[in-house]
Scaffold this motif. Structure first.
Motif, PDB file in Angstrom:
ATOM      1  N   LEU A 306       0.849  -1.185   0.000  1.00 48.60           N
ATOM      2  CA  LEU A 306       0.000   0.000   0.000  1.00 48.60           C
ATOM      3  C   LEU A 306       0.891   1.244   0.000  1.00 48.60           C
ATOM      4  CD1 LEU A 306      -2.552  -1.159   2.738  1.00 48.60           C
ATOM      5  CD2 LEU A 306      -2.936  -1.110   0.261  1.00 48.60           C
ATOM      6  N   PRO A 307       0.487   2.316  -0.691  1.00 45.03           N
ATOM      7  CA  PRO A 307       1.313   3.524  -0.752  1.00 45.03           C
ATOM      8  C   PRO A 307       1.564   4.121   0.635  1.00 45.03           C
ATOM      9  CG  PRO A 307      -0.373   3.579  -2.456  1.00 45.03           C
ATOM     10  CD  PRO A 307      -0.705   2.421  -1.547  1.00 45.03           C
ATOM     11  N   LYS A 308       2.769   4.586   0.851  1.00 46.89           N
ATOM     12  CA  LYS A 308       3.133   5.153   2.141  1.00 46.89           C
ATOM     13  C   LYS A 308       2.479   6.512   2.371  1.00 46.89           C
ATOM     14  CE  LYS A 308       7.671   2.935   2.537  1.00 46.89           C
ATOM     15  NZ  LYS A 308       9.125   3.161   2.710  1.00 46.89           N
ATOM     16  N   MET A 309       2.367   6.883   3.661  1.00 43.79           N
ATOM     17  CA  MET A 309       1.900   8.207   4.040  1.00 43.79           C
ATOM     18  C   MET A 309       3.077   9.166   3.910  1.00 43.79           C
ATOM     19  SD  MET A 309      -1.306   8.453   5.114  1.00 43.79           S
ATOM     20  CE  MET A 309      -1.151   9.931   6.099  1.00 43.79           C
ATOM     21  N   ILE A 310       2.884  10.261   3.176  1.00 48.04           N
ATOM     22  CA  ILE A 310       3.950  11.230   2.978  1.00 48.04           C
ATOM     23  C   ILE A 310       3.458  12.620   3.388  1.00 48.04           C
ATOM     24  CG2 ILE A 310       5.679  12.122   1.372  1.00 48.04           C
ATOM     25  CD1 ILE A 310       5.796   9.114   1.597  1.00 48.04           C
ATOM     26  N   PRO A 311       3.531  12.973   4.671  1.00 47.33           N
ATOM     27  CA  PRO A 311       3.145  14.326   5.082  1.00 47.33           C
ATOM     28  C   PRO A 311       4.237  15.311   4.699  1.00 47.33           C
ATOM     29  CG  PRO A 311       3.915  13.094   6.974  1.00 47.33           C
ATOM     30  CD  PRO A 311       3.928  12.142   5.809  1.00 47.33           C
ATOM     31  N   LEU A 312       3.856  16.390   4.022  1.00 44.18           N
ATOM     32  CA  LEU A 312       4.844  17.367   3.573  1.00 44.18           C
ATOM     33  C   LEU A 312       4.695  18.713   4.253  1.00 44.18           C
ATOM     34  CD1 LEU A 312       4.975  16.704  -0.278  1.00 44.18           C
ATOM     35  CD2 LEU A 312       6.498  15.881   1.501  1.00 44.18           C
ATOM     36  N   SER A 313       3.849  18.787   5.279  1.00 41.89           N
ATOM     37  CA  SER A 313       3.714  20.045   6.000  1.00 41.89           C
ATOM     38  C   SER A 313       4.986  20.299   6.780  1.00 41.89           C
ATOM     39  CB  SER A 313       2.505  19.994   6.945  1.00 41.89           C
ATOM     40  OG  SER A 313       2.651  18.910   7.839  1.00 41.89           O
ATOM     41  N   GLY A 314       5.197  21.537   7.177  1.00 42.06           N
ATOM     42  CA  GLY A 314       6.402  21.900   7.926  1.00 42.06           C
ATOM     43  C   GLY A 314       6.426  21.220   9.275  1.00 42.06           C
TER      44      GLY A 314
END
Length: 334
Positions: A306-314
């Motif tokens: 399953l695709p990974k979680m990629i949070p890009l917020s600061g």
């Protein structure tokens, strides 16, 4: 585009450098003055990014493709007939992670398959995570199933056919990544828990026993939490995923909600996508709550393809949780 690069390379420095070199070459051709001027932002379109991956993965000439081809050729020293090892890698690239499924794919008995997989582990080509075997490099997985596998069924190495196949595979992967970002967290969490089949996994030196559940339900809590309950005849789990750094009051609220359950909760889990405050961590540990970091959570998603979680917020926890790749890409983004 950043999330796609993260999912495809998983922070592999050599892969990133190869793709970056290709992008740099493209941009330098557009306008040298703009390229050297940090104040001018040149957008990376999907087309440009696909072109970079295409170039580096093209069979026989792409630098990443050549690196992977050398890995396959090196299997020849493991046995007179390396084909079972190659087929095992192909099975892993297609999402077959357990011995019975791999044995069926390579047409070998279970005992022989276990020996083949163990040898690949010893050669550091794959890794074992409990009852799972996996190829840790997602770009190698993509190349094996989308480039190398196709080459075994092509009669002529015709450039146009190669190019079209690779373009189609890259487009599907990009669309899958983009589609996953449009799904809400509750849905993604449910999908993961529904994949469990009484599995035993080891992630970051932690052992997880993941039972098969007969019922999995989730709900969102005012944008701050996603809560999931999962149960079967023998066990009941409650899992909360925090949308921000976990504080003491968050742990207290979670414990308060658990007390409302009629059935005894056998496993309490908090998934910390953005880290946890130290006092909150101590409180959670005292209450015997399992704490899953972003790294733990992504490792589980990856095991189940399953695709990974990629949070890009600061936030500093984003960089440290994602590892080397986030340190490079998030810094560049900011």
């Amino acid at each position: 585009q950043i999330r796609f690069m993260i999912r495809m390379t998983d922070g592999h420095a050599a892969h990133l450098e190869n793709i970056a070199d290709c992008l740099e070459l493209f941009f330098s051709r557009q306008s040298y003055d703009d390229f050297m001027n940090a104040q001018v932002q040149i957008p990376v379109t999907q087309e440009v990014l696909m072109r970079a991956f295409h170039k580096k993965l093209s069979p026989g000439k792409g630098r990443i493709a050549l690196f992977f081809e050398n890995k396959i050729e090196a299997l020849g020293r493991l046995a007179k007939d390396p084909s079972p090892y190659v087929r095992a890698l192909l099975a892993l690239s297609e999402g077959k992670r357990k011995v019975p499924l791999i044995a069926a794919a390579i047409e070998r008995k279970t005992v022989e398959t276990q020996k083949i997989l163990q040898r690949l582990v010893q050669e550091d080509l794959i890794s074992r995570q409990g009852s799972f075997f996996t190829l840790d490099d997602p770009l190698l997985r993509f190349w094996l199933r989308s480039v190398y596998q196709a080459s075994r069924h092509m009669y002529t190495p015709e450039t146009g056919a190669w190019s079209k196949l690779l373009d189609e595979s890259l487009s599907r992967e990009y669309e899958r990544s983009e589609s996953e970002e449009q799904r809400d967290l509750a849905s993604r969490l449910e999908t993961l828990f529904k994949q469990f089949r009484n599995d035993s996994v080891v992630i970051t030196n932690k052992k997880f026993s993941l039972p098969q559940f007969s019922e999995v339900l989730s709900r969102s809590g005012q944008g701050r939490w996603v809560t999931l309950t999962a149960k079967n005849a023998k066990t009941s789990w409650v899992c909360q995923v925090a949308g921000q750094k976990v504080q003491e009051e968050d742990v207290a609220t979670f414990l308060g909600e658990i007390k409302k359950h009629r059935k005894k909760i056998s496993c309490k889990i908090m998934v910390m996508l953005h880290g946890i405050q130290q006092n909150a961590k101590l409180l959670a540990q005292e209450a015997k709550i399992q704490l899953w970091s972003l790294r733990d959570f992504n490792a589980l998603l990856d095991l189940y393809d399953l695709p990974k979680m990629i949070p890009l917020s600061g936030g500093e926890e984003d960089g440290t949780a994602l590892g080397a790749l986030a340190q490079k890409l998030l810094t560049a983004q900011q």
